[in-house]
Write a protein that holds these residues in place. Structure first.
Motif, PDB file in Angstrom:
ATOM      1  N   VAL A 195       0.594  -1.696   0.057  1.00 24.59           N
ATOM      2  CA  VAL A 195       0.044   0.193  -0.239  1.00 24.59           C
ATOM      3  C   VAL A 195       1.076   1.197   0.237  1.00 24.59           C
ATOM      4  O   VAL A 195       1.489   1.657   0.866  1.00 24.59           O
ATOM      5  N   ILE A 196       1.168   2.369  -1.330  1.00 26.43           N
ATOM      6  CA  ILE A 196       1.538   2.865  -0.807  1.00 26.43           C
ATOM      7  C   ILE A 196       1.364   4.517  -0.734  1.00 26.43           C
ATOM      8  O   ILE A 196       0.162   5.051  -0.085  1.00 26.43           O
ATOM      9  N   THR A 198       1.520   8.269  -0.425  1.00 30.39           N
ATOM     10  CA  THR A 198       2.241   9.322  -1.261  1.00 30.39           C
ATOM     11  C   THR A 198       2.408  10.273  -1.363  1.00 30.39           C
ATOM     12  O   THR A 198       3.775  10.532  -1.950  1.00 30.39           O
ATOM     13  N   PRO A 203       7.914   5.787  -2.083  1.00 29.23           N
ATOM     14  CA  PRO A 203       6.783   4.905  -1.511  1.00 29.23           C
ATOM     15  C   PRO A 203       7.341   3.391  -2.654  1.00 29.23           C
ATOM     16  O   PRO A 203       6.581   2.593  -1.072  1.00 29.23           O
ATOM     17  N   LEU A 204       7.604   3.035  -3.105  1.00 24.33           N
ATOM     18  CA  LEU A 204       8.176   1.751  -4.002  1.00 24.33           C
ATOM     19  C   LEU A 204       9.280   1.103  -3.302  1.00 24.33           C
ATOM     20  O   LEU A 204       9.370  -0.008  -3.246  1.00 24.33           O
ATOM     21  N   ALA A 221       2.458  -2.466  -5.824  1.00 27.38           N
ATOM     22  CA  ALA A 221       1.494  -2.008  -5.333  1.00 27.38           C
ATOM     23  C   ALA A 221       0.113  -1.950  -6.119  1.00 27.38           C
ATOM     24  O   ALA A 221       0.293  -1.306  -7.740  1.00 27.38           O
ATOM     25  N   ARG A 222      -0.906  -2.071  -5.943  1.00 27.86           N
ATOM     26  CA  ARG A 222      -2.399  -1.739  -6.499  1.00 27.86           C
ATOM     27  C   ARG A 222      -3.014  -0.463  -5.804  1.00 27.86           C
ATOM     28  O   ARG A 222      -3.241   0.507  -6.101  1.00 27.86           O
ATOM     29  N   LYS A 224      -3.704   3.149  -3.196  1.00 29.13           N
ATOM     30  CA  LYS A 224      -2.872   4.599  -2.821  1.00 29.13           C
ATOM     31  C   LYS A 224      -3.473   5.607  -1.547  1.00 29.13           C
ATOM     32  O   LYS A 224      -4.499   5.216  -1.395  1.00 29.13           O
ATOM     33  N   SER A 225      -2.385   5.756  -1.241  1.00 26.69           N
ATOM     34  CA  SER A 225      -3.150   6.622   0.050  1.00 26.69           C
ATOM     35  C   SER A 225      -2.199   8.094   0.443  1.00 26.69           C
ATOM     36  O   SER A 225      -1.169   7.933   0.377  1.00 26.69           O
ATOM     37  N   ASN A 226      -3.239   8.776   0.157  1.00 24.34           N
ATOM     38  CA  ASN A 226      -2.117  10.066   0.869  1.00 24.34           C
ATOM     39  C   ASN A 226      -2.444  10.504   2.577  1.00 24.34           C
ATOM     40  O   ASN A 226      -1.863  12.032   3.064  1.00 24.34           O
ATOM     41  N   LEU A 231      -4.248   5.269   5.154  1.00 21.90           N
ATOM     42  CA  LEU A 231      -3.656   4.403   5.065  1.00 21.90           C
ATOM     43  C   LEU A 231      -3.687   3.048   5.989  1.00 21.90           C
ATOM     44  O   LEU A 231      -3.731   1.656   5.498  1.00 21.90           O
ATOM     45  N   SER A 242       2.031  -1.889   4.442  1.00 18.32           N
ATOM     46  CA  SER A 242       2.649  -0.579   4.286  1.00 18.32           C
ATOM     47  C   SER A 242       3.530  -0.322   5.472  1.00 18.32           C
ATOM     48  O   SER A 242       3.937  -1.463   6.807  1.00 18.32           O
TER      49      SER A 242
END
Length: 301
Positions: A195-196, A198, A203-204, A221-222, A224-226, A231, A242
């Motif tokens: 889980v990225i 952002t 992040p990867l 990753a599929r 993403k979270s900001n 997250l 993550s």
């Protein structure tokens, strides 16, 4: 720490600014003076002490061993002086108006909120607004007086002060691990769902360390979270694995909603930074809160 005879105390704020800014240009911007003046003041301090305080490169400066000792001794003393000056200023003028701050949701809820309540009790004429979120705001446009950021600052030109460090934990839900297995080595993470987060610069890509052993992994990753809140929600729902800050992960580990994995491997430490808006002047309300908050954090630790 005893004050060495003949020491120019005006060099000490310059020393702290250079440590916290990480470079002569950034320190000069923070102090509102020239880079040459910063260099001269540091050279004057080093000459008086008879030791080198910094390792210098073309772009960055790093503390020597003697510099680290000097910094640890000086910082609490100067914070105390700044706190005393801010307290006197507040007593004379009474802090008024509005203090606007922004911080990541978890840090706002777990640390900053209580501190602001305590600070507000001391300054009843001051209105305080706390905005939570991980997005880096345009502080001038949005009228933000002070922003708190966790991790690493992408923009090296920001005027900031590092307040604390934190560990990074690798986290997943029990349900995800039951379905996909628990990794026993960082290299296995490349085959797991990630889980990225952002706001991070990379992040990867993560580098794990165990003793002298390093392992660099490129994740897939599929999701993403900001924000830290979303997250956490994705991890709890089983979206993947993550990284979370230790202060953010503690409650989830205690309740069992999330599990820490690969405990014998470490990730680079992150920092808690206070970020100031552009400009040379720091309002008295910001100086007063920062002096209070440093003391608050020290008491908590």
């Amino acid at each position: 720490m005893a004050v060495k005879e003949g020491l120019d105390l005006n060099t000490l704020p310059v020393f702290l600014a250079l440590v916290e800014a990480g470079g002569f240009t950034a320190a000069a911007d923070r102090l509102g003076c020239t880079k040459t003046r910063v260099s001269l003041q540091i050279r004057k301090l080093e000459t008086h002490l008879g030791v080198a305080l910094f390792h210098r490169t073309t772009r960055k400066v790093h503390l020597t061993e003697a510099g680290e000792v000097f910094y640890r001794e000086c910082q609490p003393l100067l914070d105390g002086i700044q706190g005393a000056l801010s307290a006197v200023e507040a007593d004379d003028h009474q802090l008024q108006g509005e203090l606007r701050l922004t911080a990541p949701e978890d840090y706002a809820a777990q640390v900053l909120g209580q501190a602001l309540v305590e600070f507000g009790k001391r300054h009843p004429e001051l209105r305080i607004e706390l905005r939570s979120g991980d997005r880096v705001s345009d502080m001038v446009q949005e009228g933000i007086d002070l922003a708190f950021r966790l991790g690493w600052l992408k923009d090296s030109t920001l005027r900031s002060a590092k307040l604390a460090s934190f560990e990074q934990f690798l986290m997943a839900s029990p349900e995800y691990l039951k379905m996909h297995g628990t990794p026993e080595h960082p290299a296995e993470l490349a085959e797991h769902a990630w889980v990225i987060f952002t706001p991070l610069t990379s992040p990867l890509t993560w580098t794990f360390k165990r003793g002298d052993e390093l392992c660099k992994v490129q994740m897939q990753a599929r999701f993403k979270s900001n924000s830290t809140a979303s997250l956490r929600a994705l991890l709890e729902a089983g979206a993947g694995i993550s990284v979370m800050a230790d202060i953010t992960a503690e409650e989830d580990m205690r309740t069992g909603r999330l599990v820490r994995i690969l405990k014998d491997w470490s990730l680079p430490e992150g920092g808690v930074h206070a970020v100031y808006p552009p400009g040379r002047h720091v309002p008295s309300k910001v100086r007063a809160f920062m002096a209070f908050f440093r003391s608050y954090l020290q008491a908590k630790c």
